[in-house]
Motif scaffolding. Sequence first.
Motif, PDB file in Angstrom:
ATOM      1  N   GLU A   1      -8.717  -0.940   5.727  1.00 15.18           N
ATOM      2  CA  GLU A   1      -7.952  -2.191   5.717  1.00 15.18           C
ATOM      3  C   GLU A   1      -6.527  -1.950   6.216  1.00 15.18           C
ATOM      4  OE1 GLU A   1      -8.081  -3.773   1.796  1.00 15.18           O
ATOM      5  OE2 GLU A   1     -10.263  -4.050   1.787  1.00 15.18           O
TER       6      GLU A   1
ATOM      7  N   LYS B   1     -10.157   1.069   1.597  1.00 18.05           N
ATOM      8  CA  LYS B   1      -8.740   0.725   1.507  1.00 18.05           C
ATOM      9  C   LYS B   1      -7.984   1.242   2.722  1.00 18.05           C
ATOM     10  CE  LYS B   1      -5.547  -1.295  -0.865  1.00 18.05           C
ATOM     11  NZ  LYS B   1      -5.615  -2.736  -1.166  1.00 18.05           N
TER      12      LYS B   1
ATOM     13  N   TYR C   1       0.835  -1.210   0.000  1.00 24.35           N
ATOM     14  CA  TYR C   1       0.000   0.000   0.000  1.00 24.35           C
ATOM     15  C   TYR C   1       0.868   1.258   0.000  1.00 24.35           C
ATOM     16  CZ  TYR C   1      -3.280   3.545   1.692  1.00 24.35           C
ATOM     17  OH  TYR C   1      -4.033   4.674   1.828  1.00 24.35           O
TER      18      TYR C   1
ATOM     19  N   GLU D   1       0.365   2.186  -3.746  1.00 24.77           N
ATOM     20  CA  GLU D   1      -1.025   2.641  -3.775  1.00 24.77           C
ATOM     21  C   GLU D   1      -1.275   3.959  -3.059  1.00 24.77           C
ATOM     22  OE1 GLU D   1      -3.439  -0.533  -2.271  1.00 24.77           O
ATOM     23  OE2 GLU D   1      -2.492  -2.057  -3.529  1.00 24.77           O
TER      24      GLU D   1
END
Length: 270
Positions: free
Chosen positions: A231, A228, A214, A218
């Motif tokens: 998480e 997201k 991540y 991301e």
Amino acid sequence: MKQFFQKAYKVLGSRLARNIYFWVITFSTRITLNETFQLDLFATVLFLWLIILSYANNLFLVPRFLARRKYVIYWVSYSAMVYILSFCYAYTLKLVIHNYPKYTINTLSIITDPALNSDLSVLSTLKQMTSYTAVMYLWGCIFTMCWFVMDYARQQKLAETANKRQTETELNFLKSQINPHFLFNTLNNIYALSIKKSDNTPNVILKLSSILRYLLYESNVDTVSFEKEKELMQAYIDLELLRMDSNNSLKFTITADRPYSIPPSHVLCV
């Protein structure tokens, strides 16, 4: 001394040096040391037309037109250049034969044509330059293919360098994004779980992997989805709870009334 040899190796293996090696070897096929210097000079002059063709094509026409897919302009320009240089080559050869009858075509030129004579008229030269035009056309095409091979090698090298720099940049970015204490503590916890042969070890590794992915791939955007981010926070808290002997009484709950896009969290940076 080591630096000297490194510099020498770099110079001797440079693009300029490779070009010099090629032409010296090519010249040597026509230079006859047992003949007169004058003959060698004439043979060298003839080679100059091939050199002009090679570098005008590879340094100007190919990168400016052919590599940019301007095919019509390239082939028209290339054909015109080949035709002009073929005429110059044939006329130079005829001029030498006319003034020095003792020299033959086979002795002077790597391109031979039995039909060539010592007539210096333009019309005669145009009629007798067919072989020279064909060979020069082929000569230039070979150099064009060499240019594309070398360009492909350069592009591959640039791509490898770019990939290496990207990897280094990503690693540096990852280092700047993650709190080192969090990473070290998590790795120590994984080590402790592995010693105990805990069934929870794969799950912990997976959560750490998701956090690293991540942060690395991301989070370099203006906003991310709420789910997201949730998480990520859940994985982070689960990993932090590993440091506590008993965490059954701790619960993490977060909800939203609708889907949101929020800025990426920087909780792992501090």
